[in-house]
Design a protein around this motif. Structure first.
Motif, short mmCIF file in Angstrom:
data_model
loop_
_atom_site.label_atom_id
_atom_site.label_comp_id
_atom_site.label_asym_id
_atom_site.label_seq_id
_atom_site.Cartn_x
_atom_site.Cartn_y
_atom_site.Cartn_z
N HIS A 270 0.86 -1.25 -0.03
CA HIS A 270 0.01 -0.12 -0.15
C HIS A 270 0.91 1.18 -0.11
N CYS A 271 2.04 1.14 0.43
CA CYS A 271 3.12 2.18 0.53
C CYS A 271 4.37 1.70 0.32
N PRO A 272 4.52 1.68 -1.01
CA PRO A 272 5.75 1.18 -1.30
C PRO A 272 7.29 1.95 -0.83
N VAL A 273 7.19 3.08 -0.52
CA VAL A 273 8.04 3.79 0.15
C VAL A 273 8.41 3.57 1.55
N SER A 274 7.49 2.98 2.16
CA SER A 274 7.44 2.84 3.64
C SER A 274 8.84 1.97 4.10
N LEU A 275 9.27 2.67 5.08
CA LEU A 275 10.54 1.83 5.68
C LEU A 275 10.21 1.27 7.12
N VAL A 276 8.74 1.17 7.45
CA VAL A 276 8.63 0.87 8.85
C VAL A 276 9.11 -0.53 9.10
N GLU A 277 9.48 -0.80 10.27
CA GLU A 277 10.10 -2.10 10.72
C GLU A 277 9.26 -2.60 11.79
N HIS A 278 9.48 -3.68 12.71
CA HIS A 278 8.89 -4.15 13.69
C HIS A 278 8.40 -3.39 14.73
N VAL A 279 8.98 -2.51 15.25
CA VAL A 279 8.55 -1.66 16.33
C VAL A 279 7.54 -0.76 15.90
N ALA A 280 7.97 0.15 14.69
CA ALA A 280 7.13 1.29 14.32
C ALA A 280 5.95 1.09 13.63
N ILE A 281 5.82 -0.33 13.22
CA ILE A 281 4.52 -0.63 12.67
C ILE A 281 3.10 -0.30 13.62
N ALA A 282 3.50 -0.47 15.04
CA ALA A 282 2.26 0.06 15.72
C ALA A 282 2.08 1.52 15.56
N PHE A 283 2.85 2.42 15.05
CA PHE A 283 2.68 3.69 14.96
C PHE A 283 2.54 4.12 13.53
N SER A 284 2.50 3.33 12.46
CA SER A 284 2.50 3.53 11.15
C SER A 284 0.91 4.02 10.63
N PRO A 285 0.82 5.20 10.14
CA PRO A 285 -0.46 5.53 9.44
C PRO A 285 -0.85 4.52 8.65
N THR A 286 -0.12 4.01 7.79
CA THR A 286 -0.60 2.82 6.62
C THR A 286 -1.04 1.74 7.57
N ALA A 287 -0.17 1.21 8.47
CA ALA A 287 -0.71 -0.15 9.11
C ALA A 287 -1.86 0.15 9.99
N LEU A 288 -2.04 1.42 10.74
CA LEU A 288 -3.18 1.73 11.42
C LEU A 288 -4.53 1.80 10.69
N HIS A 289 -4.29 2.42 9.52
CA HIS A 289 -5.45 2.49 8.63
C HIS A 289 -5.77 1.10 7.99
N LEU A 290 -4.99 0.04 7.97
CA LEU A 290 -5.23 -1.07 7.50
C LEU A 290 -5.98 -1.81 8.74
N VAL A 291 -5.46 -1.65 10.00
CA VAL A 291 -6.37 -1.93 11.26
C VAL A 291 -7.71 -1.45 11.00
N THR A 292 -8.13 -0.25 10.98
CA THR A 292 -9.44 0.26 11.00
C THR A 292 -10.26 -0.49 9.87
N ASN A 293 -9.67 -0.50 8.74
CA ASN A 293 -10.34 -1.43 7.52
C ASN A 293 -10.77 -2.71 8.12
N ALA A 294 -9.78 -3.35 8.56
CA ALA A 294 -10.11 -4.78 9.05
C ALA A 294 -11.13 -4.76 10.07
#
Length: 306
Positions: A270-294
């Motif tokens: 969803h965001c090819p330029v994202s460099l988010v890793e294991h820890v930061a995924i809990a704060f990633s806007p893209t990841a959290l958007h996927l959470v709200t979608n789910a």
């Protein structure tokens, strides 16, 4: 596994200064079914650390739009406050009843990974922690009147609810399980040791007091038990949200689940330029958007890149 409280700033602004919560009364702890007397009061399985903003209002009642409360489950070497500073207020603002517990804590074990000296959890044997989650889910259901909850977990917190569903009767009480970088099939020893630099003072704990670290290692007895049954339990909906830059749950594709009701997502799809890793995924806007979608697939929108 996991932690939160690294150097990444929360993706969503959160209210400041949450009050340190008080424990429930003995009668409430024993009965479990009664609503607690004031927002911020906690049941027995979650009173180690202050609640993240938006969580643990025990007078919250689910709405028709969001009938299932959301239970947030932190990861290894983490606690509910640090792990959910971004997601908890986001979900509360969207109208969900949000609850978060601490689990697997050992008295006196703390870390300054976030700049604050706070207790850390996710250390105990995973089956014991899953039993704590089971009690907490029952308290949430009793307090809110909801038949089921949805669970969002990070790292170990995304995996241990699956033990609850598989082995502790949780399948009838959980509608959706969403894992952010979950250790669903274990991780390599390199992955476990990669957590230590985020938590000053805990490196020596990994294979001494951290039974959960041993449980999450590839080939452990715990993972053998998990593999004895299919990845999923019929009736639930599962979402896995991973990042290709995960350095803790490795190899990262082992996070995926197999099953008819599984949606395996990758942040970089969803965001090819994202460099988010294991820890930061809990704060990633893209990841959290996927959470709200789910959580609300009927109203899902394209995930933004951030």
């Amino acid at each position: 596994m996991l932690l939160v409280g690294a150097t990444t700033a929360p993706a969503y602004a959160a209210p400041t200064g949450p009050a340190v919560p008080t424990a429930a009364t003995a009668a409430e702890a024993a009965g479990g079914a009664a609503a607690l007397s004031a927002p911020g009061e906690l049941p027995p399985d979650g009173d180690t650390v202050a609640s993240p903003p938006g969580a643990n209002d025990w007078n919250c009642r689910p709405t028709a739009a969001h009938p299932d409360p959301v239970v947030l489950v932190h990861g290894t070497f983490a606690n509910r406050y640090e792990n959910w500073l971004a997601l908890s207020p986001l979900l509360k603002g969207l109208g969900y009843c949000v609850f978060a517990l601490d689990y697997g804590t050992i008295p006196g074990v703390t870390s300054t990974g976030s700049g604050l000296l706070l207790p850390i959890g996710g250390l105990g044997p995973v089956p014991d922690s899953a039993a704590q989650l089971a009690r907490f889910v029952d308290l949430v259901r009793n307090a809110t009147g909801a038949a089921k909850v949805d669970i969002v977990g990070h790292s170990q917190g995304g995996m241990l609810p699956n033990y609850y569903l598989k082995f502790l009767g949780g399948a009838s009480k959980v509608g959706k399980l969403i894992g952010l970088a979950p250790s669903n099939h274990g991780t390599t020893l390199d992955g476990i040791t990669n957590l230590a630099p985020y938590f000053p003072g805990v490196a020596d704990l990994i294979f001494t007091v951290c039974q959960a670290c041993r449980d999450q290692a590839v080939g452990s007895d715990f993972n053998t038990t998990m593999a004895s049954r299919p990845d999923t339990v019929p009736g639930g909906r599962y979402t896995v949200i991973s990042t290709v830059y995960d350095e803790v749950v490795t190899p990262w594709r082992t996070q995926f689940l197999n099953g008819a009701d599984v949606d395996n997502q990758v942040v970089q799809s969803h965001c090819p330029v994202s460099l988010v890793e294991h820890v930061a995924i809990a704060f990633s806007p893209t990841a959290l958007h996927l959470v709200t979608n789910a959580l609300d697939p009927a109203h899902a929108t394209p995930a933004l890149c951030g």
